[in-house]
Enzyme design. Structure first.
Site, PDB file in Angstrom:
ATOM      1  N   GLY A 130       0.863  -1.168   0.000  1.00 27.10           N
ATOM      2  CA  GLY A 130       0.000   0.000   0.000  1.00 27.10           C
ATOM      3  C   GLY A 130       0.897   1.213   0.000  1.00 27.10           C
ATOM      4  N   ASP A 239       1.802  12.597  -7.870  1.00 31.10           N
ATOM      5  CA  ASP A 239       2.134  13.998  -7.612  1.00 31.10           C
ATOM      6  C   ASP A 239       1.152  14.927  -8.328  1.00 31.10           C
ATOM      7  OD1 ASP A 239       4.247  13.525  -5.969  1.00 31.10           O
ATOM      8  OD2 ASP A 239       5.810  13.862  -7.485  1.00 31.10           O
ATOM      9  N   ARG A 242      -2.744  14.279  -6.771  1.00 34.03           N
ATOM     10  CA  ARG A 242      -3.096  14.540  -5.369  1.00 34.03           C
ATOM     11  C   ARG A 242      -3.899  15.819  -5.152  1.00 34.03           C
ATOM     12  NH1 ARG A 242       2.089  12.414  -4.046  1.00 34.03           N
ATOM     13  NH2 ARG A 242       1.686  10.251  -3.529  1.00 34.03           N
ATOM     14  N   GLN A 278     -23.790  32.224  19.579  1.00 36.14           N
ATOM     15  CA  GLN A 278     -22.377  32.373  19.269  1.00 36.14           C
ATOM     16  C   GLN A 278     -21.664  31.020  19.169  1.00 36.14           C
ATOM     17  OE1 GLN A 278     -19.771  34.491  22.049  1.00 36.14           O
ATOM     18  NE2 GLN A 278     -19.445  35.970  20.415  1.00 36.14           N
ATOM     19  N   GLN A 336     -22.404  17.896  13.870  1.00 35.49           N
ATOM     20  CA  GLN A 336     -22.649  18.463  15.195  1.00 35.49           C
ATOM     21  C   GLN A 336     -23.638  19.638  15.128  1.00 35.49           C
ATOM     22  OE1 GLN A 336     -21.405  16.893  17.737  1.00 35.49           O
ATOM     23  NE2 GLN A 336     -22.302  18.220  19.284  1.00 35.49           N
ATOM     24  N   GLU A 363      -4.830   7.400  -2.140  1.00 35.66           N
ATOM     25  CA  GLU A 363      -3.730   8.054  -2.850  1.00 35.66           C
ATOM     26  C   GLU A 363      -2.605   8.428  -1.886  1.00 35.66           C
ATOM     27  OE1 GLU A 363      -5.871  10.050  -6.685  1.00 35.66           O
ATOM     28  OE2 GLU A 363      -3.777  10.400  -6.234  1.00 35.66           O
ATOM     29  N   THR A 365      -1.753   7.631   2.393  1.00 38.73           N
ATOM     30  CA  THR A 365      -2.339   8.135   3.640  1.00 38.73           C
ATOM     31  C   THR A 365      -1.702   9.471   3.990  1.00 38.73           C
ATOM     32  OG1 THR A 365      -0.651   7.086   5.003  1.00 38.73           O
ATOM     33  CG2 THR A 365      -2.619   5.777   4.526  1.00 38.73           C
TER      34      THR A 365
END
Lengths: 388, 261, 396
Positions: A130, A239, A242, A278, A336, A363, A365
């Site tokens: 990987g 490269d 990404r 707020q 949230q 692609e 980690t």
């Protein structure tokens, strides 16, 4: 914020946005639920010319670069990154040919890919390879004018749906990572089959499968570049692509922010919309700050790459790491803000949060990306006389 | 076969709201959109082109800014466009409009089929399509929901009726107006958008069309608007209260009193 | 050309700016200016408190309506059955004819429909022009418009009205265009200016946001299509006298370019929304296709039709023929019950002229309540079953 896009870039943004709003938003929940490959949407993207953004005009493309492609990826990702990975994944499969392929290979494959008639996919990862690409075990042995491939690639995006695969194989195990090569394998080649579709946490509209090679013979002409450069091909391609993950991340963050803000404006508690509190405002402000910062970095990285710069590894990795970490945080916060509703599948942020996680993983980690950045720093500073 | 599609730029109706205090219209933004029904006409034209070859040409009558609407349909794949625009065209009713458009269509020439949306959402008359056909002396079918068959000489369509549908065959050249059910319009393409940006759209006025001022615009109109007013709103809104059962009981008794049920 | 501003009268108050749908008015130096985007719609005229805006002078066309007299109703039939709207047209036509002191006539085209022709007399028609021929069995625009145009040319009525039905809105525009006269679509109000003997035709425009009153001053006949279910039905008086004038049909053998191959009826077990007095509509709040059963049940209980919002149709929960609103059908039943629909403007324009509107929605701020006569804030899945139960109980 105005990023001073060119007229053509604005057009791409507008078009991708229209498709995202009208064609993807209404079906994204269903695609996720059914884990269905979005062929209908791919057809729309194809007929809209968006599949051909980053290919030269001589191969049926529109002659754009990384930035043009990323603008489209961002807008599609605002609606669904399960769809945008199907869109961007074909570019990942095509880049080895675009960057290292022979004229003949380009003529043979790129027009179909640029028009969206065929999808491409990239096969690198294996069970034991990987982040460490040198552990590749899939082998290709030259027998006369043909390579004979054996082995299994794992978690390949677009597997089974794509027609054209660029696969990294070992042609000379004794040379380690210098023994890797890139081969083109077409779907339907005898000895080339697909494993079962993986059940994933997120990006469930996309297909992820094994590529299984069992004495699969491909012509020697299918070798991309020359033997032994497979690892370099992979690194160069990644490269370039990404920032596309970065574009997915900023699109996703924006989508989550949009949902959170409009929910906070409508949802009333204690007789007031919750956006007037707020605590909520600050969460939304942080989400907006991070999203914008990520966008600025991704856009700059794209422009840097498209300028023809040589050393793009660091910037490319930075744009991926930063924006995918942002996407994870922003989507968690969006859930949230929506509270209990956010946790339910009736609202889109639950899916966005599940989807976001992959951006920190695939692609390369984010840990590997930091290694890349770290190594680049070592190199850079080693070359400097004055280390202050 | 060449197909001519009639397109109208209309104010976006969602942007038109009534100010409840002054009872006047409030416009939110001045965005002009393509009449939504015309998009089905454009799509059907493109599908015919894909089947039989030829070109799709869009025509519009309107103020100079209707040029935007024509550029937009080009981004969807329309090949060419013409704008009929002249100060003299202002205030046209459906009769004067169809006269003008028929002249424009004639000048474009060489068509096998004209497609219009069933109506424009600002006027909602549904009259211009049939009237253009009359002025051109060609057969037409209004409210087409499906093209069953088309060749270079004949057309078989389904016409939506209030109680079902009719199947009609007409000889070409002809005109049809289409309803929403006929297709799902495509998305624009990037190449289309690029072409739309640079294409030259001719503007034809009364002299180019060879039509007199008396035949067009307000002067050429048979009808005149003498009064515009805002409709009576339902001012008697009553929000029912209490439990579901209680609200339903109130409703049923009120409807009963009004002899509604 | 644009509307005129009387700069002596104009105060520059700017009220007219908002009334312009085309953004053609600006106020500069304390006076309103109108640019060339003016569409001469006249919307600004009424809002001006100072009478400073007027339509431009147009060279008066010569009156071309000498010798035109009488009111005609196009008596639409489908499969030999007179359309319901015809009775409304006869009711309204009678009022118009009486105001003008002229005859009311009906035109009936079809196949084997003499009995139906006689049935129009008790509803107020003084004369019926009947063309009865096998070729007229199906509705063919070409043949129908040829016959109607010829009849109008021959008998010169001053007013011709038709239903704003699929048939009326399909072929009447061809007739008016051939006669070079005006036609006003989908009228919801008709009246007579007795002094000038003009037909005042009122209709909604801009999706029902404004109403316009339209006249046809110089051309004859004055033609209008009329919205179904707005005018009062004619009363039935069996003692009424009238005359059926049968006209021959010479259209045989003519080279027709339009050919009706088939006419298919497609109404399910529920009433069509165009005809219904009661419509129960469902929107996104139903959540999925199967929940339309609730709406259907309420519709059955009330003997009404099932309508739907665009959202419900686009989701594939119910066919397009049920769609109410801008891109669907405009309806005006006596009772409209909107269940689980927010009330998008595009929907409101299709139903807001209903006599009584009941809105059921869980969100008390939903715009649908703005147009409602009665509002119930609640979950439709709770409310509708109770309604069905109460209504059934009431029926006994």
């Amino acid at each position: 914020m105005d990023y001073f896009l060119t007229e053509d870039q604005n057009m791409i943004k507008e078009l991708a946005r229209q498709i995202a709003d009208e064609k993807i938003m209404p079906v994204r929940a269903e695609l996720d639920e059914k884990e269905e490959f979005p062929w209908e949407i791919i057809k729309v993207l194809a007929s809209s010319d968006l599949m051909g953004l980053c290919y030269p005009e001589e191969y049926g493309g529109l002659g754009g670069g990384t930035f043009e492609n990323c603008i489209a990826v961002e807008e599609i990702s605002r609606a669904c990154i399960g769809v945008s990975v199907c869109f961007a994944g074909t570019g990942l499969g095509a880049y080895p040919i675009l960057l290292f392929g022979s004229e003949d290979q380009k003529k043979r494959y790129l027009p179909d890919i640029a028009s969206g008639r065929k999808l491409a996919a990239f096969g690198l990862t294996e069970a034991n390879a990987g982040s460490d690409a040198s552990g590749i075990q899939t082998s290709a042995v030259l027998d006369g004018d043909e390579y004979v491939i054996n082995g299994t690639k794992q978690w390949i995006t677009g597997g089974g749906e794509a027609e054209i695969y660029t696969v990294i194989v070992m042609t000379d195990k004794s040379r380690g990572s210098r023994g890797a090569s890139a081969l083109i394998v077409e779907k339907g080649t005898p000895g080339f089959t697909f494993g079962t579709k993986e059940k994933k946490m997120g990006i469930r509209a996309s297909a992820t499968t094994e590529l299984v090679f069992s004495n699969c013979r491909v012509p020697r002409d299918n070798l991309i570049g020359r033997a032994g450069i497979g690892f370099i091909v992979s690194m160069r391609v990644l490269d370039r692509t990404r920032p596309g993950i970065g574009a997915q991340a900023i699109g996703l963050s924006q989508g989550a922010l949009d949902t959170a803000v409009s929910y906070a404006r409508e949802r009333k508690q204690f007789g007031k919309p919750i956006i007037s509190f707020q605590a909520v405002q600050h969460m939304l402000a942080d989400m907006a700050i991070q999203t914008e910062a990520a966008r600025a970095l991704v856009y700059s990285a794209c422009r840097f790459i498209d300028s023809g710069a040589k050393n793009i590894s660091k910037v490319s990795a930075m744009s991926k790491v930063f924006s995918s970490d942002v996407a994870m945080k922003v989507t968690v916060d969006a859930v949230q803000v929506l509270g209990g509703y956010g946790y339910m599948r009736d609202y889109p942020v639950e899916k966005m949060m599940r989807d976001a996680k992959i951006l920190q993983i695939y692609e390369g980690t984010n840990q590997i990306q930091r290694n890349v950045i770290g190594q680049e720093l070592i190199k850079e500073y080693a070359g400097k006389k004055d280390n202050r | 076969m060449n197909v001519i599609v009639c397109v109208k730029q209309v104010p976006e109706t969602t942007g038109v709201k009534i100010n409840k205090d002054t009872n006047t219209l409030i416009r939110e933004g001045t965005k002009g959109i393509i009449n939504p029904f015309d998009m089905y006409a454009v799509e059907e034209g493109l599908r015919i082109k894909e089947k039989l070859g030829g070109e799709v040409i869009a025509i519009s009558m309107g103020p100079p800014q209707a040029d935007e609407a024509l550029r937009e349909v080009i981004s969807y794949g329309v090949d060419d466009a013409v704008l009929l625009s002249d100060l003299a065209f202002a205030g046209a009713d459906t009769l004067a409009t169809s006269r003008t458009l028929a002249k424009g269509v004639k000048k474009v020439g060489g068509f096998g089929l004209i497609i219009c949306g069933k109506q424009a959402i600002d006027g909602d008359t549904a009259q211009v399509g049939p009237a253009i056909a009359e002025k051109l002396d060609i057969p037409y079918v209004a409210f087409v929901r499906k093209i069953r068959d088309i060749s270079n000489h004949t057309l078989v369509v389904e016409r939506m009726m209030d109680d079902g549908y009719d199947v009609l065959e007409v000889t070409l050249p002809a005109l049809i107006t289409v309803v929403k059910e006929i297709n799902e319009p495509r998305m624009p393409s990037l190449r289309g958008k690029m072409k739309a940006k640079s294409v030259d759209i001719p503007v034809w006025g009364i002299s180019e069309l060879g039509i007199s001022e008396e035949e067009v615009g307000l002067k050429g109109s048979a009808t005149q608007v003498i009064k515009i007013f805002t409709p009576q709103r339902h001012g008697n809104r009553e929000m029912l209260e209490g439990s579901v059962e209680k609200q339903v009981d109130q409703l049923v008794s009120r409807l009963d009193d009004m002899k509604m049920i | 050309m644009s509307v005129r501003i009387d700069i002596e009268l104009c105060t520059g108050c700017g009220v007219c700016i908002d009334s312009c749908l085309f953004g053609a008015i600006t106020v500069e130096d304390g006076v309103a200016h109108v640019d060339e985007t003016c569409n001469l719609c006249g919307a600004c005229l009424d809002v001006c408190d100072f009478y400073a805006i007027s339509m431009p002078d147009i060279k008066k066309t010569e009156f071309k309506g000498d010798g035109f007299k009488g009111v005609w109703v196009y008596a639409e039939q489908r499969n030999g059955k007179i359309a319901n709207v015809v009775l409304e047209l006869l009711g309204e036509g009678r009022i118009l004819a009486d105001k003008l002191g002229v005859d009311l006539s009906a035109v009936l085209l079809g196949d084997s429909i003499e009995r139906e022709a006689n049935e129009l007399i008790p509803y107020g028609a003084d004369k019926i022009y009947l063309v009865d021929d096998p070729l007229l069995k199906d509705f063919n625009d070409e043949i129908y418009s040829n016959i109607l145009t010829d009849l109008i040319k021959k008998y010169k009525p001053e007013i011709v009205i038709s239903g704003a039905t699929a048939v009326g809105r399909s072929f009447i525009p061809k007739v008016s265009a051939r006669l070079e006269t005006g036609l006003t679509a989908d009228c919801t109000g008709l009246d007579i200016d007795s002094e000038k003997r003009l037909l005042l035709q009122t209709r909604p425009a801009f999706g029902g946001n404004i109403m316009a009153t339209i006249i046809c001053p110089d051309m004859r006949p004055q033609m209008a299509t009329v919205r179904h279910k707005v005018m009062k039905k004619a009363s039935y008086d069996p003692k009424r006298k009238g005359e059926v004038i049968t006209k021959g049909f010479d259209g045989h053998g003519k080279n027709l370019r339009t050919n009706v191959l088939d006419a298919v009826e497609e109404i399910g077990d529920l009433v069509s929304i165009a005809e219904a007095d009661v419509i129960i509509s469902g929107g996104r709040g139903l959540q999925e296709a199967k929940n339309f059963k609730l709406i259907e049940e309420l519709a059955r209980t009330l003997g009404g039709a099932v309508g739907a919002s665009r959202a419900a149709v686009d989701a594939g929960w119910i066919p397009y023929s049920h769609q109410v609103g801008q891109t669907g059908k405009t309806v005006c039943p006596k009772l409209y019950i909107a269940c689980g629909m927010s009330g998008a403007v595009q929907h409101l324009v299709g139903m807001q002229s209903s006599d009584v509107i009941v809105a059921i929605n869980i969100d008390k701020d939903a715009p649908i309540f703005e147009v409602a006569s009665f509002g119930i804030v609640g979950d439709l899945f709770e409310v509708i079953p109770v309604m069905v139960e109460r209504l059934n109980k009431r029926k006994g």
